[in-house]
Motif scaffolding. Sequence first.
Motif, short mmCIF file in Angstrom:
data_model
loop_
_atom_site.label_atom_id
_atom_site.label_comp_id
_atom_site.label_asym_id
_atom_site.label_seq_id
_atom_site.Cartn_x
_atom_site.Cartn_y
_atom_site.Cartn_z
N ARG A 113 0.81 -1.22 0.00
CA ARG A 113 0.00 0.00 0.00
C ARG A 113 0.85 1.27 0.00
O ARG A 113 0.45 2.29 -0.53
CB ARG A 113 -0.93 0.00 1.21
N ASN A 114 2.01 1.22 0.65
CA ASN A 114 2.82 2.43 0.78
C ASN A 114 4.30 2.09 0.67
O ASN A 114 4.77 1.17 1.33
CB ASN A 114 2.52 3.10 2.13
N ILE A 115 5.00 2.86 -0.15
CA ILE A 115 6.45 2.69 -0.30
C ILE A 115 7.09 4.07 -0.15
O ILE A 115 6.61 5.05 -0.72
CB ILE A 115 6.82 2.14 -1.70
N ARG A 116 8.15 4.11 0.64
CA ARG A 116 8.88 5.36 0.77
C ARG A 116 10.37 5.07 0.85
O ARG A 116 10.78 3.97 1.20
CB ARG A 116 8.41 6.15 1.98
N GLN A 117 11.15 6.09 0.52
CA GLN A 117 12.59 6.00 0.64
C GLN A 117 13.02 6.62 1.96
O GLN A 117 12.53 7.68 2.35
CB GLN A 117 13.27 6.74 -0.50
N GLU A 118 13.91 5.93 2.66
CA GLU A 118 14.53 6.44 3.88
C GLU A 118 16.04 6.31 3.69
O GLU A 118 16.58 5.21 3.84
CB GLU A 118 14.10 5.64 5.12
N GLY A 119 16.69 7.40 3.32
CA GLY A 119 18.12 7.33 3.03
C GLY A 119 18.37 6.45 1.83
O GLY A 119 17.78 6.64 0.78
N CYS A 141 1.29 -2.28 -10.70
CA CYS A 141 2.44 -2.40 -9.81
C CYS A 141 2.58 -1.19 -8.89
O CYS A 141 2.67 -0.05 -9.36
CB CYS A 141 3.72 -2.56 -10.63
N PRO A 142 2.60 -1.40 -7.58
CA PRO A 142 2.74 -0.28 -6.65
C PRO A 142 4.10 0.42 -6.74
O PRO A 142 4.21 1.59 -6.42
CB PRO A 142 2.52 -0.90 -5.28
N VAL A 143 5.13 -0.28 -7.20
CA VAL A 143 6.45 0.36 -7.37
C VAL A 143 6.37 1.35 -8.52
O VAL A 143 6.81 2.50 -8.40
CB VAL A 143 7.55 -0.69 -7.60
N TYR A 144 5.78 0.94 -9.62
CA TYR A 144 5.56 1.86 -10.75
C TYR A 144 4.71 3.05 -10.31
O TYR A 144 5.04 4.20 -10.57
CB TYR A 144 4.89 1.13 -11.91
N ARG A 145 3.62 2.75 -9.64
CA ARG A 145 2.69 3.79 -9.21
C ARG A 145 3.38 4.82 -8.31
O ARG A 145 3.16 6.02 -8.44
CB ARG A 145 1.52 3.12 -8.49
N THR A 146 4.25 4.36 -7.42
CA THR A 146 4.92 5.26 -6.48
C THR A 146 6.03 6.07 -7.11
O THR A 146 6.16 7.27 -6.86
CB THR A 146 5.49 4.44 -5.30
N PHE A 147 6.85 5.44 -7.96
CA PHE A 147 8.07 6.11 -8.42
C PHE A 147 8.08 6.53 -9.88
O PHE A 147 8.89 7.38 -10.26
CB PHE A 147 9.28 5.20 -8.17
N PHE A 148 7.23 5.97 -10.73
CA PHE A 148 7.38 6.21 -12.16
C PHE A 148 6.15 6.73 -12.89
O PHE A 148 6.24 7.13 -14.04
CB PHE A 148 7.87 4.93 -12.85
N GLU A 150 4.27 9.44 -12.74
CA GLU A 150 4.29 10.83 -13.20
C GLU A 150 5.26 11.03 -14.36
O GLU A 150 4.96 11.73 -15.31
CB GLU A 150 4.68 11.75 -12.05
N ALA A 151 6.42 10.38 -14.29
CA ALA A 151 7.43 10.55 -15.35
C ALA A 151 7.08 9.74 -16.59
O ALA A 151 7.50 10.09 -17.70
CB ALA A 151 8.80 10.10 -14.83
N ASN A 152 6.33 8.66 -16.43
CA ASN A 152 6.02 7.77 -17.55
C ASN A 152 4.57 7.29 -17.45
O ASN A 152 4.33 6.12 -17.19
CB ASN A 152 7.00 6.59 -17.53
N PRO A 153 3.60 8.19 -17.67
CA PRO A 153 2.21 7.76 -17.56
C PRO A 153 1.83 6.81 -18.69
O PRO A 153 2.35 6.90 -19.79
CB PRO A 153 1.43 9.07 -17.65
N ARG A 154 0.92 5.91 -18.39
CA ARG A 154 0.48 4.96 -19.42
C ARG A 154 -0.65 5.55 -20.22
O ARG A 154 -1.42 6.31 -19.80
CB ARG A 154 0.03 3.67 -18.75
#
Length: 154
Positions: A113-119, A141-148, A150-154
Motif C-alpha cells: 500500500r505504501n512505499i517510501r525511501q529512507e536514506g 504495480c505499486p512500485v511503478y505507481r509510487t516512483f514512475f 508521473e514521469a512515464n504515464p500509461r
Amino acid sequence: MQTCDVLIVGGGPAGSSAARVLKRAGADVLVLDKEQFPRLKLCAGWITPEVVRDLEIDISTYPHRFLTFERLHVHVKGLYVKVPCVQHSIRRVEFDAWLLERSGAPVIRHTVRNIRQEGDMYVVDDAFRCRYLIGAGGTRCPVYRTFFREANPR
C-alpha cells in the motif's frame, strides 16, 4: 520490521525469474505478492523456445502439462497457410507457481500500500525494509505507481 537486500513486489514470471537469478548470486531476496500461489491466471499460456532457454527450463523435468506445437495453421479469407513456428502451451496457474517455487526465495502474501525511501533504503508498509526494490507487479504495480507514474504515464 523485516529487512532484506532485495525486495521484489510481484511473484509472477518476471518477479520469480529475478528472484532466482539474485538468489543464485547470493542476495538475500524476499518476494511479496498479493495473491496466494498457485493463483488463478486467465491470460494465455504460450511461451516460445526463447523463453524456455532464457528461463533455463528443462522441459523433460517440468512437472506439469507442456505441449509443443511445431507450426501455426492460419486461415484467412479462404487461404490456408502452415507457418513453421514452435510454440509451447502451458497453464499459467501451474507455470507461475512452479517458477516462484523454483526461485528458492521466500514469499509473503502481502498487498503493498505504501512505499517510501529512507536514506539509501526503501520501506514498504512499515513492515519491510530493503536496499534494492524491484517492481514486478504487472499493470497495477505499486512500485511503478509510487516512483514512475508521473514521469512515464500509461
